[in-house]
Motif scaffolding. Sequence first.
Motif, PDB file in Angstrom:
ATOM      1  N   HIS A 135       0.866  -1.247   0.058  1.00  0.00           N
ATOM      2  CA  HIS A 135      -0.106   0.081  -0.182  1.00  0.00           C
ATOM      3  C   HIS A 135       0.774   1.201  -0.027  1.00  0.00           C
ATOM      4  CE1 HIS A 135      -3.907  -2.297   0.323  1.00  0.00           C
ATOM      5  NE2 HIS A 135      -3.497  -2.828   1.256  1.00  0.00           N
ATOM      6  N   ALA A 136       2.038   1.361   0.790  1.00  0.00           N
ATOM      7  CA  ALA A 136       2.953   2.341   0.892  1.00  0.00           C
ATOM      8  C   ALA A 136       3.802   2.559  -0.367  1.00  0.00           C
ATOM      9  CB  ALA A 136       3.590   2.129   2.097  1.00  0.00           C
ATOM     10  N   GLY A 137       4.047   1.808  -1.188  1.00  0.00           N
ATOM     11  CA  GLY A 137       4.916   1.831  -2.294  1.00  0.00           C
ATOM     12  C   GLY A 137       6.431   1.396  -1.823  1.00  0.00           C
ATOM     13  N   VAL A 138       7.190   1.064  -2.683  1.00  0.00           N
ATOM     14  CA  VAL A 138       8.583   0.654  -2.109  1.00  0.00           C
ATOM     15  C   VAL A 138       9.522   1.541  -3.324  1.00  0.00           C
ATOM     16  CG1 VAL A 138       7.960  -1.514  -1.302  1.00  0.00           C
ATOM     17  CG2 VAL A 138       8.659  -1.425  -3.462  1.00  0.00           C
ATOM     18  N   GLU A 139      10.728   1.665  -2.619  1.00  0.00           N
ATOM     19  CA  GLU A 139      11.841   1.920  -3.768  1.00  0.00           C
ATOM     20  C   GLU A 139      12.327   1.018  -4.663  1.00  0.00           C
ATOM     21  OE1 GLU A 139      16.381   3.760  -3.377  1.00  0.00           O
ATOM     22  OE2 GLU A 139      15.121   3.201  -1.259  1.00  0.00           O
ATOM     23  N   VAL A 140      12.255   1.333  -5.886  1.00  0.00           N
ATOM     24  CA  VAL A 140      12.810   0.521  -7.085  1.00  0.00           C
ATOM     25  C   VAL A 140      14.305   0.511  -7.179  1.00  0.00           C
ATOM     26  CG1 VAL A 140      10.445   0.375  -8.159  1.00  0.00           C
ATOM     27  CG2 VAL A 140      12.489   2.024  -8.900  1.00  0.00           C
ATOM     28  N   ALA A 141      14.885  -0.495  -7.912  1.00  0.00           N
ATOM     29  CA  ALA A 141      16.339  -0.682  -7.986  1.00  0.00           C
ATOM     30  C   ALA A 141      16.707   0.190  -9.049  1.00  0.00           C
ATOM     31  CB  ALA A 141      16.486  -2.009  -8.507  1.00  0.00           C
ATOM     32  N   GLN A 142      18.029   0.662  -8.864  1.00  0.00           N
ATOM     33  CA  GLN A 142      18.495   1.605  -9.906  1.00  0.00           C
ATOM     34  C   GLN A 142      18.582   0.635 -11.324  1.00  0.00           C
ATOM     35  OE1 GLN A 142      22.140   3.212  -8.792  1.00  0.00           O
ATOM     36  NE2 GLN A 142      21.558   4.136  -7.211  1.00  0.00           N
ATOM     37  N   ALA A 143      18.609   1.305 -12.485  1.00  0.00           N
ATOM     38  CA  ALA A 143      18.512   0.655 -13.763  1.00  0.00           C
ATOM     39  C   ALA A 143      19.536  -0.401 -13.925  1.00  0.00           C
ATOM     40  CB  ALA A 143      18.814   1.737 -15.035  1.00  0.00           C
ATOM     41  N   GLN A 144      20.641  -0.294 -13.365  1.00  0.00           N
ATOM     42  CA  GLN A 144      21.682  -1.238 -13.718  1.00  0.00           C
ATOM     43  C   GLN A 144      21.449  -2.424 -12.530  1.00  0.00           C
ATOM     44  OE1 GLN A 144      22.153   1.704 -12.527  1.00  0.00           O
ATOM     45  NE2 GLN A 144      23.679   1.613 -10.836  1.00  0.00           N
ATOM     46  N   ASN A 145      20.602  -2.188 -11.574  1.00  0.00           N
ATOM     47  CA  ASN A 145      20.307  -3.415 -10.853  1.00  0.00           C
ATOM     48  C   ASN A 145      19.054  -4.251 -10.975  1.00  0.00           C
ATOM     49  OD1 ASN A 145      23.014  -3.024  -9.407  1.00  0.00           O
ATOM     50  ND2 ASN A 145      22.173  -1.259  -8.309  1.00  0.00           N
ATOM     51  N   ILE A 146      18.456  -3.687 -11.885  1.00  0.00           N
ATOM     52  CA  ILE A 146      17.117  -4.585 -12.259  1.00  0.00           C
ATOM     53  C   ILE A 146      17.472  -5.900 -12.702  1.00  0.00           C
ATOM     54  CG2 ILE A 146      15.284  -5.061 -14.028  1.00  0.00           C
ATOM     55  CD1 ILE A 146      15.387  -1.837 -14.816  1.00  0.00           C
ATOM     56  N   GLY A 147      16.505  -6.864 -11.933  1.00  0.00           N
ATOM     57  CA  GLY A 147      16.550  -8.283 -11.979  1.00  0.00           C
ATOM     58  C   GLY A 147      16.192  -8.947 -13.369  1.00  0.00           C
ATOM     59  N   ARG A 148      16.736 -10.101 -13.587  1.00  0.00           N
ATOM     60  CA  ARG A 148      16.651 -10.914 -14.785  1.00  0.00           C
ATOM     61  C   ARG A 148      15.399 -12.009 -14.628  1.00  0.00           C
ATOM     62  NH1 ARG A 148      21.002 -10.169 -18.233  1.00  0.00           N
ATOM     63  NH2 ARG A 148      22.752  -8.982 -16.950  1.00  0.00           N
ATOM     64  N   ALA A 149      14.889 -12.536 -15.541  1.00  0.00           N
ATOM     65  CA  ALA A 149      14.061 -13.816 -15.548  1.00  0.00           C
ATOM     66  C   ALA A 149      14.245 -14.825 -16.269  1.00  0.00           C
ATOM     67  CB  ALA A 149      12.506 -13.251 -15.770  1.00  0.00           C
ATOM     68  N   LYS A 150      14.195 -16.111 -15.898  1.00  0.00           N
ATOM     69  CA  LYS A 150      14.566 -17.174 -16.929  1.00  0.00           C
ATOM     70  C   LYS A 150      13.442 -18.186 -16.465  1.00  0.00           C
ATOM     71  CE  LYS A 150      18.125 -19.579 -16.006  1.00  0.00           C
ATOM     72  NZ  LYS A 150      19.565 -20.004 -15.843  1.00  0.00           N
ATOM     73  N   ARG A 151      13.249 -19.130 -17.659  1.00  0.00           N
ATOM     74  CA  ARG A 151      12.407 -20.271 -17.453  1.00  0.00           C
ATOM     75  C   ARG A 151      13.125 -21.451 -16.845  1.00  0.00           C
ATOM     76  NH1 ARG A 151       7.066 -19.939 -17.414  1.00  0.00           N
ATOM     77  NH2 ARG A 151       6.535 -17.809 -19.038  1.00  0.00           N
ATOM     78  N   ILE A 152      12.712 -22.155 -15.802  1.00  0.00           N
ATOM     79  CA  ILE A 152      13.317 -23.386 -15.296  1.00  0.00           C
ATOM     80  C   ILE A 152      12.709 -24.515 -15.891  1.00  0.00           C
ATOM     81  CG2 ILE A 152      14.024 -24.582 -13.017  1.00  0.00           C
ATOM     82  CD1 ILE A 152      15.671 -21.949 -13.623  1.00  0.00           C
ATOM     83  N   ASP A 153      13.231 -25.437 -16.552  1.00  0.00           N
ATOM     84  CA  ASP A 153      12.769 -26.210 -17.291  1.00  0.00           C
ATOM     85  C   ASP A 153      12.326 -27.846 -16.678  1.00  0.00           C
ATOM     86  OD1 ASP A 153      12.131 -24.665 -19.863  1.00  0.00           O
ATOM     87  OD2 ASP A 153      14.138 -25.244 -20.431  1.00  0.00           O
ATOM     88  N   ASP A 154      13.361 -27.832 -15.530  1.00  0.00           N
ATOM     89  CA  ASP A 154      13.426 -29.229 -14.975  1.00  0.00           C
ATOM     90  C   ASP A 154      12.663 -29.214 -13.511  1.00  0.00           C
ATOM     91  OD1 ASP A 154      15.353 -27.629 -13.553  1.00  0.00           O
ATOM     92  OD2 ASP A 154      16.770 -29.416 -13.586  1.00  0.00           O
ATOM     93  N   GLY A 155      11.926 -28.242 -13.075  1.00  0.00           N
ATOM     94  CA  GLY A 155      11.503 -27.869 -11.721  1.00  0.00           C
ATOM     95  C   GLY A 155      10.404 -29.235 -11.527  1.00  0.00           C
ATOM     96  N   ARG A 156       9.703 -29.537 -12.667  1.00  0.00           N
ATOM     97  CA  ARG A 156       8.810 -30.754 -12.289  1.00  0.00           C
ATOM     98  C   ARG A 156       9.517 -31.964 -12.026  1.00  0.00           C
ATOM     99  NH1 ARG A 156       6.945 -31.168 -17.257  1.00  0.00           N
ATOM    100  NH2 ARG A 156       7.011 -33.445 -17.726  1.00  0.00           N
ATOM    101  N   PHE A 157      10.562 -31.975 -12.753  1.00  0.00           N
ATOM    102  CA  PHE A 157      11.134 -33.357 -12.762  1.00  0.00           C
ATOM    103  C   PHE A 157      12.109 -33.606 -11.314  1.00  0.00           C
ATOM    104  CE2 PHE A 157      11.055 -32.582 -17.184  1.00  0.00           C
ATOM    105  CZ  PHE A 157      10.089 -33.409 -17.515  1.00  0.00           C
ATOM    106  N   ARG A 158      12.610 -32.514 -10.819  1.00  0.00           N
ATOM    107  CA  ARG A 158      12.878 -32.478  -9.702  1.00  0.00           C
ATOM    108  C   ARG A 158      12.100 -32.912  -8.367  1.00  0.00           C
ATOM    109  NH1 ARG A 158      17.158 -27.098  -9.069  1.00  0.00           N
ATOM    110  NH2 ARG A 158      17.865 -26.888 -11.156  1.00  0.00           N
TER     111      ARG A 158
END
Length: 448
Positions: A135-158
């Motif tokens: 509700h209050a809002g949060v401080e976002v990361a600086q441009a160079q520190n934005i996170g990445r996203a990737k697919r994990i294909d073997d999660g189900r098999f683990r």
Amino acid sequence: MSDKLFGTDGVRGRANTWPMTADLALRLGAAAGRYFRRDGSTAHRVVIGKDTRLSGYMFENALTAGFTSTGMNVLLLGPVPTPAVGMLTQSMRADVGVMISASHNPHHDNGIKFFGPDGFKLSDEAQAEIERMTHAGVEVAQAQNIGRAKRIDDGRFRYNERLKMSFPEGKRLDGMKVVIDCANGAAYRTAPEVLWELGAEVIAIGVTPDGQNINQNCGSTQPETAAQAVLEHGADVGICLDGDADRVMIIDETGKVADGDQLMALMAARWADQGRLKGGALVATVMSNLGLERYLDARGLRLERTAVGDRYVVERMREGGFNLGGEQSGHIVMTDYATTGDGLLAGLQFLAAMVETGQPASQLVHQFEPVPQLLKNVRFSAGQKPLDAEDVKAAIAQAEASLNGNGRLLIRKSGTEPLIRVMAESEDEATLSAAVESVVQAVEHATA
């Protein structure tokens, strides 16, 4: 519009309606990301799983945007059971796990559940702080520190491998015919795979999700389809999961459905005989049948009751050092194996009992004679508070007096749907019916 977001099992509601909007999911992800960032580095990660609802795509993207905006790296698991998220959060050394699911609710609902780095659901205090930050809002990361996203294909098999490791060493399901109903939900691939790999002949139903048929005429809340399949195929047993596979119902070879209370009774007795039941107790909620309590007491075991919600069951288990708990609705929690309710894991434990004892499902599912129990639900509209009405309070008091110490009355508001749940138990079924009906009528009048 209420500021309250979290219920008994995360945030839940109708998709594209407050609070389950893409905008709220983005802000919730940002708040959770900031909450779990221990320092300013970018070496932080979140795993996100979902069930098969159409709206899961929308919430997956919104949460990813929120988390990456605060510098969290996102690992996307795709459709996996809720317990897989708990397991993978811990095993992949993630800071937080998220499951996008409304469990047994219809497809138009969805929800967001959080797991901490230990794989357990968050405490009330943690949820309250994330809610405040949303509700209050949060401080976002600086441009160079934005996170990445990737697919994990073997999660189900683990997760599949972890499930198979829970089955008794050297035992197989050869010669056993098993109906598995996956509710067109998160376990539609996992459950048939695991059962087949353990040697069972698998009849799989509820394994064709289309985004809108999750829990529709199938699954643990509607086991009639699976019961019919058991009879048609001459199966030895049926296993019914819900949409996110964290709860289970067992169907014996005659088509009779057994709830979580009977399964917990079986497991508690077996584990006690094997010296595995920690603390000599089973943890269950106030909804569990009085017959279960009597069954345990006759064996020198205890029933520890909690508020409704598997999160509260797990909290009591961790506080008391217990390793078995659950709910009548089919959440079975075995902390020796998992951090949350796991329907398929519980189903495998039942199959193990069949293999080891040589007894048919019909003998194993009937551990005690339940006290007659009646549950009715009354839907109410936003803003209504029927339990505050004087007529409802009077009806509850009168119903309690009618039971006269020979039963139980439990009235509560659902934490996941706009429902008032009216439940009673009594050996006298006429008194039982009258007590429940009087309260239901009072609540219906208050909500008219």
